[in-house]
Design a protein around this motif. Sequence first.
Motif, PDB file in Angstrom:
ATOM      1  N   GLY A  36      35.826  23.202 -12.904  1.00  0.00           N
ATOM      2  CA  GLY A  36      37.192  22.823 -12.571  1.00  0.00           C
ATOM      3  C   GLY A  36      37.430  21.338 -12.351  1.00  0.00           C
ATOM      4  N   LEU A  37      36.410  20.485 -12.506  1.00  0.00           N
ATOM      5  CA  LEU A  37      36.596  19.041 -12.369  1.00  0.00           C
ATOM      6  C   LEU A  37      37.266  18.488 -13.620  1.00  0.00           C
ATOM      7  CD1 LEU A  37      33.102  18.068 -10.925  1.00  0.00           C
ATOM      8  CD2 LEU A  37      35.252  18.317  -9.677  1.00  0.00           C
ATOM      9  N   VAL A  38      38.097  17.453 -13.455  1.00  0.00           N
ATOM     10  CA  VAL A  38      38.766  16.820 -14.592  1.00  0.00           C
ATOM     11  C   VAL A  38      38.421  15.340 -14.611  1.00  0.00           C
ATOM     12  CG1 VAL A  38      40.987  16.264 -15.655  1.00  0.00           C
ATOM     13  CG2 VAL A  38      40.650  18.498 -14.566  1.00  0.00           C
ATOM     14  N   PHE A  39      37.930  14.873 -15.776  1.00  0.00           N
ATOM     15  CA  PHE A  39      37.626  13.463 -16.006  1.00  0.00           C
ATOM     16  C   PHE A  39      38.681  12.931 -16.963  1.00  0.00           C
ATOM     17  CE2 PHE A  39      35.800  10.319 -18.925  1.00  0.00           C
ATOM     18  CZ  PHE A  39      35.328   9.364 -18.050  1.00  0.00           C
ATOM     19  N   THR A  40      39.368  11.859 -16.553  1.00  0.00           N
ATOM     20  CA  THR A  40      40.378  11.209 -17.393  1.00  0.00           C
ATOM     21  C   THR A  40      39.912   9.790 -17.673  1.00  0.00           C
ATOM     22  OG1 THR A  40      42.112  12.545 -16.364  1.00  0.00           O
ATOM     23  CG2 THR A  40      42.812  10.587 -17.577  1.00  0.00           C
ATOM     24  N   GLY A  71      39.160  12.698  -9.797  1.00  0.00           N
ATOM     25  CA  GLY A  71      39.858  12.509  -8.533  1.00  0.00           C
ATOM     26  C   GLY A  71      40.099  11.034  -8.313  1.00  0.00           C
ATOM     27  N   ALA A  72      39.707  10.518  -7.160  1.00  0.00           N
ATOM     28  CA  ALA A  72      39.906   9.102  -6.845  1.00  0.00           C
ATOM     29  C   ALA A  72      38.679   8.250  -7.187  1.00  0.00           C
ATOM     30  CB  ALA A  72      40.236   8.955  -5.365  1.00  0.00           C
ATOM     31  N   ARG A  73      37.598   8.870  -7.678  1.00  0.00           N
ATOM     32  CA  ARG A  73      36.342   8.143  -7.909  1.00  0.00           C
ATOM     33  C   ARG A  73      36.202   7.677  -9.352  1.00  0.00           C
ATOM     34  NH1 ARG A  73      31.173  10.720  -5.118  1.00  0.00           N
ATOM     35  NH2 ARG A  73      30.402   8.640  -5.602  1.00  0.00           N
ATOM     36  N   THR A  74      35.844   6.410  -9.514  1.00  0.00           N
ATOM     37  CA  THR A  74      35.520   5.892 -10.837  1.00  0.00           C
ATOM     38  C   THR A  74      34.262   6.601 -11.321  1.00  0.00           C
ATOM     39  OG1 THR A  74      36.494   3.748 -10.363  1.00  0.00           O
ATOM     40  CG2 THR A  74      34.893   3.828 -12.164  1.00  0.00           C
ATOM     41  N   THR A  75      34.288   7.022 -12.582  1.00  0.00           N
ATOM     42  CA  THR A  75      33.204   7.808 -13.157  1.00  0.00           C
ATOM     43  C   THR A  75      32.926   7.303 -14.570  1.00  0.00           C
ATOM     44  OG1 THR A  75      34.074   9.693 -11.909  1.00  0.00           O
ATOM     45  CG2 THR A  75      32.444  10.185 -13.585  1.00  0.00           C
ATOM     46  N   TYR A  76      31.689   7.463 -15.036  1.00  0.00           N
ATOM     47  CA  TYR A  76      31.299   7.003 -16.364  1.00  0.00           C
ATOM     48  C   TYR A  76      30.671   8.151 -17.152  1.00  0.00           C
ATOM     49  CZ  TYR A  76      31.961   2.492 -14.218  1.00  0.00           C
ATOM     50  OH  TYR A  76      32.506   1.427 -13.567  1.00  0.00           O
ATOM     51  N   LEU A  77      31.194   8.381 -18.341  1.00  0.00           N
ATOM     52  CA  LEU A  77      30.637   9.344 -19.286  1.00  0.00           C
ATOM     53  C   LEU A  77      29.933   8.540 -20.361  1.00  0.00           C
ATOM     54  CD1 LEU A  77      30.340  12.101 -20.719  1.00  0.00           C
ATOM     55  CD2 LEU A  77      32.627  11.730 -21.662  1.00  0.00           C
ATOM     56  N   THR A  78      28.646   8.795 -20.596  1.00  0.00           N
ATOM     57  CA  THR A  78      27.891   8.018 -21.574  1.00  0.00           C
ATOM     58  C   THR A  78      27.033   8.923 -22.435  1.00  0.00           C
ATOM     59  OG1 THR A  78      25.950   7.716 -20.161  1.00  0.00           O
ATOM     60  CG2 THR A  78      27.687   6.075 -19.966  1.00  0.00           C
ATOM     61  N   PHE A  79      26.693   8.421 -23.605  1.00  0.00           N
ATOM     62  CA  PHE A  79      25.535   8.947 -24.326  1.00  0.00           C
ATOM     63  C   PHE A  79      24.953   7.852 -25.193  1.00  0.00           C
ATOM     64  CE2 PHE A  79      27.045   9.744 -28.619  1.00  0.00           C
ATOM     65  CZ  PHE A  79      28.363  10.110 -28.507  1.00  0.00           C
ATOM     66  N   LEU A  92      27.004  11.993 -17.141  1.00  0.00           N
ATOM     67  CA  LEU A  92      28.235  11.742 -16.397  1.00  0.00           C
ATOM     68  C   LEU A  92      27.834  11.403 -14.974  1.00  0.00           C
ATOM     69  CD1 LEU A  92      31.326  11.892 -16.927  1.00  0.00           C
ATOM     70  CD2 LEU A  92      31.249  14.243 -16.161  1.00  0.00           C
ATOM     71  N   ALA A  93      28.256  10.219 -14.502  1.00  0.00           N
ATOM     72  CA  ALA A  93      27.829   9.758 -13.181  1.00  0.00           C
ATOM     73  C   ALA A  93      28.882   8.851 -12.569  1.00  0.00           C
ATOM     74  CB  ALA A  93      26.500   9.015 -13.285  1.00  0.00           C
ATOM     75  N   TYR A  94      28.790   8.685 -11.256  1.00  0.00           N
ATOM     76  CA  TYR A  94      29.711   7.803 -10.532  1.00  0.00           C
ATOM     77  C   TYR A  94      29.262   6.345 -10.604  1.00  0.00           C
ATOM     78  CZ  TYR A  94      31.635  12.122  -8.654  1.00  0.00           C
ATOM     79  OH  TYR A  94      32.206  13.353  -8.526  1.00  0.00           O
ATOM     80  N   ARG A  95      28.059   6.106 -11.132  1.00  0.00           N
ATOM     81  CA  ARG A  95      27.513   4.763 -11.251  1.00  0.00           C
ATOM     82  C   ARG A  95      27.072   4.533 -12.684  1.00  0.00           C
ATOM     83  NH1 ARG A  95      22.281   3.688  -9.465  1.00  0.00           N
ATOM     84  NH2 ARG A  95      22.112   1.568 -10.100  1.00  0.00           N
ATOM     85  N   LEU A  96      27.243   3.315 -13.194  1.00  0.00           N
ATOM     86  CA  LEU A  96      26.847   2.987 -14.561  1.00  0.00           C
ATOM     87  C   LEU A  96      25.637   2.067 -14.541  1.00  0.00           C
ATOM     88  CD1 LEU A  96      27.446   3.066 -17.624  1.00  0.00           C
ATOM     89  CD2 LEU A  96      28.901   1.054 -17.265  1.00  0.00           C
ATOM     90  N   ASP A  97      24.548   2.508 -15.188  1.00  0.00           N
ATOM     91  CA  ASP A  97      23.396   1.629 -15.366  1.00  0.00           C
ATOM     92  C   ASP A  97      23.755   0.611 -16.438  1.00  0.00           C
ATOM     93  OD1 ASP A  97      21.908   3.077 -13.534  1.00  0.00           O
ATOM     94  OD2 ASP A  97      21.105   4.422 -15.069  1.00  0.00           O
ATOM     95  N   SER A  98      23.367  -0.626 -16.240  1.00  0.00           N
ATOM     96  CA  SER A  98      23.716  -1.700 -17.180  1.00  0.00           C
ATOM     97  C   SER A  98      22.971  -1.536 -18.495  1.00  0.00           C
ATOM     98  CB  SER A  98      23.369  -3.056 -16.588  1.00  0.00           C
ATOM     99  OG  SER A  98      24.152  -3.295 -15.455  1.00  0.00           O
ATOM    100  N   PRO A  99      23.722  -1.492 -19.604  1.00  0.00           N
ATOM    101  CA  PRO A  99      23.051  -1.471 -20.905  1.00  0.00           C
ATOM    102  C   PRO A  99      22.525  -2.867 -21.234  1.00  0.00           C
ATOM    103  CG  PRO A  99      25.420  -1.493 -21.204  1.00  0.00           C
ATOM    104  CD  PRO A  99      25.166  -1.402 -19.726  1.00  0.00           C
ATOM    105  N   PRO A 100      21.575  -2.979 -22.155  1.00  0.00           N
ATOM    106  CA  PRO A 100      21.021  -4.290 -22.487  1.00  0.00           C
ATOM    107  C   PRO A 100      21.911  -5.103 -23.444  1.00  0.00           C
ATOM    108  CG  PRO A 100      19.789  -2.551 -23.561  1.00  0.00           C
ATOM    109  CD  PRO A 100      20.830  -1.898 -22.741  1.00  0.00           C
ATOM    110  N   ALA A 101      23.202  -4.902 -23.385  1.00  0.00           N
ATOM    111  CA  ALA A 101      24.164  -5.653 -24.207  1.00  0.00           C
ATOM    112  C   ALA A 101      25.472  -5.728 -23.418  1.00  0.00           C
ATOM    113  CB  ALA A 101      24.392  -4.958 -25.535  1.00  0.00           C
TER     114      ALA A 101
END
Length: 135
Positions: A36-40, A71-79, A92-101
Motif C-alpha cells: 500500500g505504499l506509494v512512491f511518486t 509520504g513526506a520522506r524523500t526516497t530513491y528508486l535505483t537500478f 528502493l531506499a530513503y538514502r542514495l549511495d553516491s554513484p561514481p559519476a
Amino acid sequence: MFRTPVLPLAALALMTAAAPATACNPAMPVIRSDKGLVFTADAFAHPVWRQRASDGRMRSYGRQIWRGRIGARTTYLTFDEIPGTSGPNHHLAYRLDSPPAPLRWERAGRWDLGESFIVRGGPLDGVWSVTNCTP
C-alpha cells in the motif's frame, strides 16, 4: 541468382520495431507496493561511467535513479546497468549511495520500469506496480 523474399524481411522489420510509447501522466513514475505504499517520482538521473571489470577490460556501467517521495520522506528508486547481467536489480531506499559519476537531474524523460517489479530486502521490499501509465 539468389533472391531474398520480401515478406519475411517485412515481418522481421515489424518484429524488431520499437514498441509504441507509453503515455504516463504525470511524466514521471508513480508506483504502488503490494503493502500500500506509494512512491511518486519528481526527478530522474542517469549517470554513466567506465571502470575496469574483473577480466581487466574497461566496461561502461550506468545507474537509473528516480528521486521522489513516499509520504513526506524523500526516497530513491535505483537500478544498476551492469554488463553481462541478467537484468535490473531494483533498489528502493530513503538514502542514495553516491554513484561514481555526477548526477544531472531531469524533470521528465523516457523511462520504462515495466508493469511491475520486485524490490528485495530492506524496509521497502515487495512487489511494486506502475500506476500512472497506459499503453
